[in-house]
Design an enzyme around this catalytic site. Structure first.
Site, PDB file in Angstrom:
ATOM      1  N   ARG B  56     -51.211 -69.249  42.695  1.00  0.00           N
ATOM      2  CA  ARG B  56     -52.032 -68.053  42.574  1.00  0.00           C
ATOM      3  C   ARG B  56     -53.083 -67.919  43.670  1.00  0.00           C
ATOM      4  O   ARG B  56     -53.218 -66.882  44.304  1.00  0.00           O
ATOM      5  CB  ARG B  56     -52.788 -68.085  41.244  1.00  0.00           C
ATOM      6  N   THR B  57     -53.846 -68.981  43.846  1.00  0.00           N
ATOM      7  CA  THR B  57     -54.993 -68.870  44.739  1.00  0.00           C
ATOM      8  C   THR B  57     -54.553 -68.582  46.173  1.00  0.00           C
ATOM      9  O   THR B  57     -55.061 -67.677  46.829  1.00  0.00           O
ATOM     10  CB  THR B  57     -55.846 -70.157  44.683  1.00  0.00           C
ATOM     11  N   LYS B  85     -50.675 -87.769  60.122  1.00  0.00           N
ATOM     12  CA  LYS B  85     -50.804 -88.741  61.215  1.00  0.00           C
ATOM     13  C   LYS B  85     -52.165 -89.415  61.205  1.00  0.00           C
ATOM     14  O   LYS B  85     -52.478 -90.188  62.094  1.00  0.00           O
ATOM     15  CB  LYS B  85     -50.588 -88.044  62.561  1.00  0.00           C
ATOM     16  N   ARG B 106     -58.324 -75.527  50.340  1.00  0.00           N
ATOM     17  CA  ARG B 106     -58.230 -76.274  49.083  1.00  0.00           C
ATOM     18  C   ARG B 106     -57.950 -77.722  49.448  1.00  0.00           C
ATOM     19  O   ARG B 106     -57.074 -78.004  50.276  1.00  0.00           O
ATOM     20  CB  ARG B 106     -57.124 -75.742  48.180  1.00  0.00           C
ATOM     21  N   HIS B 134     -64.649 -74.043  42.219  1.00  0.00           N
ATOM     22  CA  HIS B 134     -63.604 -73.069  42.540  1.00  0.00           C
ATOM     23  C   HIS B 134     -64.279 -71.707  42.392  1.00  0.00           C
ATOM     24  O   HIS B 134     -63.988 -70.961  41.463  1.00  0.00           O
ATOM     25  CB  HIS B 134     -62.436 -73.248  41.565  1.00  0.00           C
TER      26      HIS B 134
END
Lengths: 151, 308
Positions: B56-57, B85, B106, B134
């Protein structure tokens, strides 16, 4: 009598008005037990008008920096610091818990980014009594016990 | 000043900031409906850095940027990047900002978005940092409530489920301290809202009722905000099953609810809300999903400085 106790060293720092029982912790946190040379004295359970009982730490031949003073403020907010020169108190100041603690404390949250990336840890003091701080990064709060374990 | 501002934590938001975002979102939603595509962010590039998966986000941020006329680059999992890496987050951010005008991140570590914002000269928007914040979810929750009721003040809002670990309910309750609301905290004993948060809410003047009995408070509520109870939070499966069963929202449970009660959920849901509730007048959780786009359009437009 108490004047004598404070000025009995020639050059150095006397940390007075430490809450009784916290003197040893002050020594541990400042790593004073690893000092080379000068004498280190701890007076525990000394009678105090202000606190009832208090601890006093005397460090010969060393003057505390501001950063070190901040560390003391976290565990002994009532402490006063005396800088002694030639047996006399040259400077005297009360330690104060700063509103922000920068660089001297690690975050107790293992998943905090400050424990994984190059950062300078920073905390906001949200309560001085009881002591409570909030991490600038992960926003978790830490209380006295966790703070002491992460200094 | 919104241009160049970072969106990291709901704590950084004053009430007027929240209100400005909600008003801007409403305006953009209307313009989008009237005009189809908008052109505010023409020539601007959004970088979406998803070190953790999300449906969703990420999609709603990308949709929001496209709807504003901008374009999007990014990745949706860290395994396909230099992070694998051993590249530091700092270096990843310093690199990505050379390619873009705004960053959405995120990351599984708490505080990662704050660090990214310190490193980057361009605005950074937090799309979830570990279990911490959030903020765009909270803003879209507030937007949904406001669009549905026309106001936030005066509502009785129930927060249901995992109130101990759920970052959505923590942020939402924090934001609701700016409003005159009554909060009903409904959870199993084991998953109650942390004491320090309850104290903070009370200190800020919010009326709070704590209970484990959903059925008894249903008739009071204007909004019921349900969250998922995660199985792994429970030391023993029997306990989990007991709790899980008592918090399933069904049409039967809603018989005593106000006509106007609205049910919200940040999604994904597992079985907190029975699918038969979806068609009822109470369900607004898919409308809540829709709100993600105008709210994120507002945040992108404001921080880019292309929307006032």
């Amino acid at each position: 009598m108490s004047e004598l106790k404070v000025t009995a060293i020639k050059e150095g720092t006397v940390i007075d008005h430490i809450p009784a029982g916290k003197g040893l912790k002050v020594i541990q946190i400042l790593k004073l037990d690893k000092l080379n040379g000068g004498a280190l004295l701890l007076a525990a359970n000394v009678h105090s008008k202000k606190l009832g009982k208090k601890d006093i730490v005397k460090i010969e031949g060393r003057f505390l920096s501001e950063e070190e003073v901040n560390k003391i403020a976290l565990i002994a907010p009532s402490a006063t610091v005396n800088i002694v020169r030639e047996y006399k108190v040259a400077e005297k100041f009360q330690v104060e818990i700063p509103s922000e603690i920068v660089g001297i404390l690690r975050c107790a949250n293992p998943n905090c980014v400050s424990n994984h990336e190059y950062t300078t840890p920073k905390f906001y003091v949200i309560s001085k009594e009881p002591l409570k701080v909030r991490c600038h990064y992960c926003e978790r709060t830490m209380e006295e016990k966790e703070i002491l374990a992460n200094l | 000043m919104w241009k160049g501002r970072d969106v990291i934590s709901i704590r950084d938001f004053k009430k007027e900031d929240i209100e400005h975002v909600l008003k801007t979102a409403e305006r953009l939603e209307r313009e989008l409906k009237d005009e189809g595509a908008l052109k505010y962010a023409g020539g601007k590039i959004l970088a979406t850095l998803f070190f953790e998966p999300s449906t969703r986000t990420r999609l709603s941020f990308e949709s929001a940027m496209h709807r504003l006329g901008g374009s999007v680059i990014g990745f949706s999992e860290a395994s396909s990047t230099s992070v694998k890496k051993g590249e530091s987050l700092r270096d990843t951010i310093k690199t990505v900002e050379q390619y873009s005008d705004v960053i959405v991140i995120r990351h599984p570590e708490e505080g990662a978005a704050r660090l990214a914002a310190e490193v980057a000269d361009i605005p950074v928007i937090n799309a979830g940092d570990g279990s911490n914040q959030h903020p765009t979810q909270t803003l879209l929750d507030l937007y949904t409530i406001k669009r549905t009721f026309g106001r936030i003040d005066g509502l009785k809002i129930g927060l249901l489920g995992d109130l101990k670990y759920g970052r959505t309910v923590h942020s939402l309750s924090e934001a609701l301290t700016h409003y005159d609301v009554e909060l009903y905290l409904i959870s199993p004993e084991l998953l109650r809202m942390p004491k320090h948060i309850v104290e903070e809410l009370r200190d800020k003047g919010v009326k709070i009722y704590e209970t484990s009995d959903l059925e008894s408070v249903i008739p009071e509520l204007d909004v019921l905000y349900a969250t998922r109870i995660q199985k792994e939070r429970f030391p023993d499966e029997q306990e989990y099953l007991k709790v899980k069963g008592s918090y399933v929202i069904t049409l039967d449970l809603l018989k005593n609810a106000k006509e106007s009660l609205k049910i919200m959920h940040p999604l994904p849901r597992v079985d907190e809300i029975h699918p038969s509730v979806d068609a009822s007048k109470h369900a607004i959780y898919f409308r809540q999903v829709f709100s993600g786009v105008p709210v994120r359009m507002a945040l992108l437009g404001l921080t880019l400085g292309v929307v006032e």
